[in-house]
Design an enzyme around this catalytic site. Structure first.
Site, PDB file in Angstrom:
ATOM      1  N   TRP A   1       6.921  -1.227  12.028  1.00 50.48           N
ATOM      2  CA  TRP A   1       6.015  -0.096  12.598  1.00 50.48           C
ATOM      3  C   TRP A   1       6.055   0.113  14.001  1.00 50.48           C
ATOM      4  O   TRP A   1       4.785   0.360  14.458  1.00 50.48           O
ATOM      5  CB  TRP A   1       4.424  -0.658  12.399  1.00 50.48           C
ATOM      6  CG  TRP A   1       4.433  -1.166  10.787  1.00 50.48           C
ATOM      7  CD1 TRP A   1       4.285  -0.246   9.842  1.00 50.48           C
ATOM      8  CD2 TRP A   1       4.163  -2.555  10.472  1.00 50.48           C
ATOM      9  NE1 TRP A   1       3.946  -1.114   8.733  1.00 50.48           N
ATOM     10  CE2 TRP A   1       3.889  -2.384   8.957  1.00 50.48           C
ATOM     11  CE3 TRP A   1       4.164  -3.729  10.985  1.00 50.48           C
ATOM     12  CZ2 TRP A   1       3.979  -3.393   8.203  1.00 50.48           C
ATOM     13  CZ3 TRP A   1       4.114  -4.642  10.172  1.00 50.48           C
ATOM     14  CH2 TRP A   1       3.789  -4.702   9.025  1.00 50.48           C
ATOM     15  N   HIS A   2       7.264   0.138  14.448  1.00 51.27           N
ATOM     16  CA  HIS A   2       7.424   0.447  16.104  1.00 51.27           C
ATOM     17  C   HIS A   2       8.136   1.594  16.199  1.00 51.27           C
ATOM     18  O   HIS A   2       8.915   1.885  17.082  1.00 51.27           O
ATOM     19  CB  HIS A   2       8.278  -0.667  16.719  1.00 51.27           C
ATOM     20  CG  HIS A   2       7.282  -2.035  16.861  1.00 51.27           C
ATOM     21  ND1 HIS A   2       7.905  -3.307  17.135  1.00 51.27           N
ATOM     22  CD2 HIS A   2       6.027  -2.221  16.233  1.00 51.27           C
ATOM     23  CE1 HIS A   2       7.118  -4.138  17.073  1.00 51.27           C
ATOM     24  NE2 HIS A   2       5.878  -3.557  16.393  1.00 51.27           N
ATOM     25  N   TYR A   3       8.114   2.672  15.367  1.00 54.16           N
ATOM     26  CA  TYR A   3       8.503   3.883  15.415  1.00 54.16           C
ATOM     27  C   TYR A   3       7.980   4.673  16.854  1.00 54.16           C
ATOM     28  O   TYR A   3       7.176   4.706  17.256  1.00 54.16           O
ATOM     29  CB  TYR A   3       8.487   4.844  14.206  1.00 54.16           C
ATOM     30  CG  TYR A   3       6.900   4.831  13.720  1.00 54.16           C
ATOM     31  CD1 TYR A   3       5.882   5.837  14.372  1.00 54.16           C
ATOM     32  CD2 TYR A   3       6.559   4.056  12.656  1.00 54.16           C
ATOM     33  CE1 TYR A   3       4.841   5.981  13.576  1.00 54.16           C
ATOM     34  CE2 TYR A   3       5.146   4.037  12.169  1.00 54.16           C
ATOM     35  CZ  TYR A   3       4.142   5.010  12.897  1.00 54.16           C
ATOM     36  OH  TYR A   3       3.081   5.194  12.380  1.00 54.16           O
TER      37      TYR A   3
END
Length: 554
Positions: free
Chosen positions: A491-493
């Site tokens: 979830w580090h886009y």
């Protein structure tokens, strides 16, 4: 809690156990402590907002960057925050770490604080839809950016202001975690396999093994970016929830050839009514809608590549070719085991940072065990059964593989279409192989022995849930195949509105006055092992910069 011994489980991907949506989390039995101030004094539902109102600054997105940005600006100006989701404080699954998995499992539900989407790579993902943004639904790890981030960001950072901004965040919401069985075993195992030096507890990005900060306190209660709003001058702050911003309003000055300026936004409440929020004087619209929401809103407002906007029949307000370009996500690969003893609930607390470009992290989750359907041979237990799943994961830094971003609809509520092209760049694959090999080394360390089951002959081995690492970890192609088969997200886009491409070094949108982008969409690299610390710092930092600019101009 019951102890489990011998049984077999398959295909239980960590963080995506979607059947938990129907099971009550243990967090639901806990009481949420009273807030240090009543957030209802400055938070209102969008249905209560007038048809039009004026502010010095309008912050689109009450998330990880938007909350500290708004709190800072409110010390000197009248500020409006528009958040598409609700407030987190009444949701026990959001507010306690035991509810982490349940929140993600419920992400398709109406009113969920997490909005799910699946990339064209086939990888499920989620984005925050709540005040506090993704800091209200994440695993809580807090660690500052690495030096490379500052060097490649395109921003001429005032390093003293950076440090002061981090400390401002940390005083309010960051805690030192207490390590227990699983995290201690991982910490010791990382040192045993050479992920050194051991740096102890540190908020800095340091090679070796360290204990990072956490936004969960000693009671397991979450302190998200929303808590930073309590720094604000509340008389100057208005936070509107359930407000979906549909368009940035732009106007041209009267003289020929002048640049357009952002004058406000249009948003819709949950009853479908439109409202105008307008800036006054020398005010600005500050978009902090995240790496997906910010480029999406620019495109829907007619700011982006001319040909692409025309293909959607969106009137072109400003031709800006790189909106939605240079989009990235950091791949995660992991293995999960069932230990022979119950473990504590722990999200990410320990990290191993290896020179070859991977970060090794761990978590242990106490989850409800879904028993088989009741038959005449099986008696349904009178009390819930719980099971511990312990996970080791590798995330690569960067990454270098560039994804794609496109609209799926002209409705802002519909997530865009994204493809991250994981491992398209061979350097990313090499980092993944290095990281997963380190997990293999860790599993073979003596520190991991206590997490193995013993069979009747005295042999010890792990009970895996889902894929195990390949046996021949020296074979690069076999390990690369494992990386491709088991890729997931952490979830580090980021990206889509990069500094130097869409915004300048002060985060102003090129070619448009009174409009800035302040969030992770401006990053070419995901900072540190978890970006939330740096994103919160960014909100505070840009707020201080704006105040200083106004003072100089005055």
């Amino acid at each position: 809690m019951r102890r489990f011994t011998g049984f077999s489980l398959q295909h239980w991907p960590f963080f995506l156990l979607t059947f938990f949506a129907t099971i009550v989390s243990p967090a639901s039995t806990q009481q949420i402590p009273r807030q240090e101030a009543n957030y209802r004094s400055f938070v209102l539902n969008a249905t209560q907002f007038p048809s039009e109102d004026y502010f010095d600054y309008i912050v689109v997105g009450g998330g990880t960057a938007g909350c500290p940005l708004a709190a800072t600006l409110s010390r000197a100006f009248r500020v409006l925050v528009l958040e598409r989701g609700g407030a987190p404080y009444g949701d026990r699954n959001v507010m306690f770490q035991e509810g982490f998995l349940t929140t993600l499992a419920d992400a398709d539900a109406y009113d969920s604080p997490a909005q799910v989407f699946t990339s064209e790579d086939g990888v499920p993902n989620a984005r925050g839809r709540v005040l506090g943004g993704s800091s209200a639904i994440n695993a809580g790890f807090y660690s500052r950016a690495e030096e490379e981030f500052y060097q490649k960001s395109g921003v001429d950072w005032d390093r003293k202001m950076v440090n002061d901004s981090f400390e401002w965040v940390e005083r309010k919401i960051v805690f030192r975690p207490e390590l227990k069985t699983w995290q201690l075993g991982v910490r010791d195992g990382l040192q045993e396999v050479g992920v050194n030096p051991y740096n102890g507890f540190s908020l800095d990005h340091l090679l070796g093994t360290k204990v990072g900060g956490s936004i969960f306190d000693s009671f397991g209660r979450r302190h998200s970016a929303a808590d930073l709003l309590f720094y604000a001058r509340l008389s100057n702050l208005k936070v509107v929830v359930y407000a979906s911003v549909e368009k940035i309003l732009l106007a041209s000055n009267t003289y020929p050839g002048s640049r357009k300026s952002a004058t406000g936004v249009v948003f819709r409440d949950r009853r479908g009514r439109c409202h105008n929020a307008m800036v006054r004087g020398n005010g600005e619209v500050l978009v902090s809608a995240g790496a997906i929401g910010s480029p999406q809103l620019l495109l829907l407002s007619g700011i982006g590549p001319r040909g692409y906007l025309s293909s959607w029949r969106i009137p072109v307000a400003h031709d800006l070719p790189y909106v939605g370009k240079f989009f990235y996500d950091n791949p995660r690969n992991s293995i999960s085991i069932v230990p022979p003893m119950p473990l504590e609930q722990s999200l990410i607390q320990v990290v191993g940072i290896i020179p070859s470009g991977a970060y090794i992290e761990a978590a242990s989750n106490v989850i409800p065990f879904a028993a088989p359907a009741r038959t005449v041979f099986i008696r349904t237990p009178s009390s819930p059964l719980y099971l511990t799943v312990a996970t080791l994961m590798a995330k690569i830094n960067g990454p270098l593989s560039i994804g794609s971003f496109s609209l799926a609809s002209t409705d802002v509520r519909v997530s865009p279409i994204v493809r991250f092209n994981y491992f398209h760049n061979p350097v990313d694959m090499e980092k993944c192989v290095n990281g997963t090999r380190t997990i293999g080394d860790l599993l073979r360390s003596s520190s991991m022995d206590e997490f193995k089951f013993r069979d009747g002959l005295g042999n010890r081995d792990f009970r895996f849930i889902g894929p195990a690492l390949p046996v021949d970890q020296s074979n690069y192609e076999v390990m690369a195949d494992f990386c491709r088969r088991t890729v997931s997200t952490i979830w580090h886009y980021h990206g889509g509105c990069l500094v130097g491409k869409v915004v300048d070094a002060d985060h102003r949108v090129f070619g448009i006055n009174s409009l800035r982008i302040v969030d992770g969409s401006t990053f070419v690299l995901s900072p540190g092992t978890n970006p939330q610390a740096t994103v919160m710092m960014l909100g505070r930092y840009v707020g201080l910069k704006i105040i200083r600019e106004r003072m100089r101009n005055k």
